[in-house]
Design a protein around this motif. Structure first.
Motif, short mmCIF file in Angstrom:
data_model
loop_
_atom_site.label_atom_id
_atom_site.label_comp_id
_atom_site.label_asym_id
_atom_site.label_seq_id
_atom_site.Cartn_x
_atom_site.Cartn_y
_atom_site.Cartn_z
N UNK A 133 39.99 22.64 46.61
CA UNK A 133 41.13 22.62 45.69
C UNK A 133 42.05 23.80 46.01
N UNK A 134 43.35 23.53 46.14
CA UNK A 134 44.31 24.60 46.37
C UNK A 134 44.28 25.59 45.20
N UNK A 135 44.25 25.07 43.98
CA UNK A 135 44.28 25.93 42.80
C UNK A 135 43.05 26.82 42.74
N UNK A 136 41.88 26.24 42.97
CA UNK A 136 40.65 27.03 42.92
C UNK A 136 40.62 28.07 44.03
N UNK A 137 41.09 27.69 45.22
CA UNK A 137 41.12 28.63 46.33
C UNK A 137 42.06 29.79 46.02
N UNK A 138 43.23 29.49 45.47
CA UNK A 138 44.16 30.55 45.10
C UNK A 138 43.54 31.48 44.07
N UNK A 139 42.80 30.92 43.13
CA UNK A 139 42.13 31.76 42.14
C UNK A 139 41.10 32.68 42.77
N UNK A 140 40.33 32.15 43.72
CA UNK A 140 39.34 32.99 44.40
C UNK A 140 40.01 34.09 45.22
N UNK A 141 41.11 33.75 45.88
CA UNK A 141 41.84 34.75 46.65
C UNK A 141 42.36 35.85 45.74
N UNK A 142 42.91 35.46 44.59
CA UNK A 142 43.44 36.46 43.68
C UNK A 142 42.35 37.33 43.09
N UNK A 143 41.17 36.76 42.85
CA UNK A 143 40.05 37.59 42.38
C UNK A 143 39.70 38.64 43.42
N UNK A 144 39.70 38.24 44.70
CA UNK A 144 39.40 39.19 45.77
C UNK A 144 40.50 40.25 45.87
N UNK A 145 41.75 39.84 45.70
CA UNK A 145 42.86 40.80 45.72
C UNK A 145 42.72 41.80 44.57
N UNK A 146 42.36 41.29 43.40
CA UNK A 146 42.22 42.16 42.24
C UNK A 146 41.10 43.17 42.45
N UNK A 147 39.98 42.74 43.02
CA UNK A 147 38.89 43.67 43.31
C UNK A 147 39.33 44.72 44.32
N UNK A 148 40.11 44.29 45.31
CA UNK A 148 40.63 45.22 46.31
C UNK A 148 41.52 46.26 45.64
N UNK A 149 42.39 45.80 44.75
CA UNK A 149 43.29 46.73 44.05
C UNK A 149 42.51 47.72 43.19
N UNK A 150 41.49 47.23 42.53
CA UNK A 150 40.68 48.13 41.71
C UNK A 150 40.05 49.21 42.57
N UNK A 151 39.59 48.83 43.77
CA UNK A 151 39.00 49.81 44.68
C UNK A 151 40.04 50.84 45.11
N UNK A 152 41.29 50.36 45.35
CA UNK A 152 42.34 51.30 45.73
C UNK A 152 42.72 52.21 44.58
N UNK A 153 42.73 51.67 43.37
CA UNK A 153 43.04 52.47 42.20
C UNK A 153 41.98 53.56 42.01
N UNK A 154 40.72 53.18 42.25
CA UNK A 154 39.64 54.17 42.15
C UNK A 154 39.82 55.29 43.16
N UNK A 155 40.56 55.01 44.24
CA UNK A 155 40.85 56.04 45.25
C UNK A 155 42.18 56.71 44.98
#
Length: 230
Positions: free
Chosen positions: A166-188
């Motif tokens: 599903x395009x929608x589900x894939x986009x959601x998974x990608x955004x979850x990964x992006x959000x985790x990445x951002x949180x890691x950058x914020x922690x830095x």
């Protein structure tokens, strides 16, 4: 290879719309302040056969002809395609290692047999996978999937088969990964500014709704708030 950030691999056979699927996934992220780098490579068809590719730099929206089946003595020849030097230089600039503080997602459309032979984007991929990097999305033909994963020692692939995904589900998974990445950058202590709108050429109409705000009844991917403000 980064142990933390996934590589999403959109896979299917030739002609199964991998690039179209990728474009739709990216379209759902444009209004969500995602800073994308990399290349999209829409193909051209002549007389029912693939006749060449154009590159789109996702960070700038600029484009350049990459390859054609028309002979040209200036070009690198890979398979039956003539790769223009200008197109190769354009793509290699777009795939230079990103600043992790300024990039949320890296896209390579596509990783194929020429890269496995050490040509086209091979050196750029070699560098990307050995440096700290944000989540990535690659497109790969199904028959080359295992070989690509093994070649670049991808320890955390997320395989997305266009036949069933599903395009929608894939986009959601990608955004979850992006959000985790951002949180890691914020922690830095790295601040992540929003991305200006309109970075992907030919955005479908859905993107305007995503960017402008959507109703509570919209799909979850459009209702999530991924911007730095929370």
């Amino acid at each position: 290879m980064s142990q933390e950030t996934p590589v999403f691999i959109i896979t299917g056979e030739q002609g199964q719309c991998k690039t179209t699927f990728l474009h739709q996934v990216l379209g759902l992220t444009v209004g969500l302040h995602v800073r994308v780098r990399g290349v999209l490579a829409p193909g051209h068809v002549r007389d029912g056969r693939r006749s060449g590719f154009t590159l789109v730099d996702l960070a700038t929206g600029e484009h350049e002809e990459l390859s054609s089946i028309d002979p040209d003595p200036r070009c690198e020849v890979h398979g039956r395609f003539y790769f223009r030097p200008e197109g190769l230089a354009f793509g290699r600039r777009a795939l230079a290692p990103p600043d992790p503080r300024e990039t949320d997602l890296v896209v390579i459309d596509e990783v194929g047999r020429f890269e496995l032979e050490g040509a086209v984007w091979a050196r750029q991929i070699d560098r990307l996978v050995t440096l700290p990097h944000p989540p990535m999305i690659w497109t790969v033909r199904r028959r080359l999937l295992d070989t690509v994963i093994q070649c670049w020692e991808i320890r955390n692939p997320v395989v997305v088969d266009v036949r069933t995904a599903s395009v929608m589900a894939t986009a959601g998974d990608v955004m979850d990964a992006v959000w985790e990445w951002r949180e890691a950058q914020t922690a830095s202590t790295v601040l992540v500014p929003p991305l200006p709108r309109g970075r992907i050429a030919g955005d479908p109409p859905l993107l305007a709704d995503a960017a402008a705000g959507v109703s509570p009844g919209a799909p979850a991917i459009l209702r999530r708030r991924y911007c730095p403000e929370g």
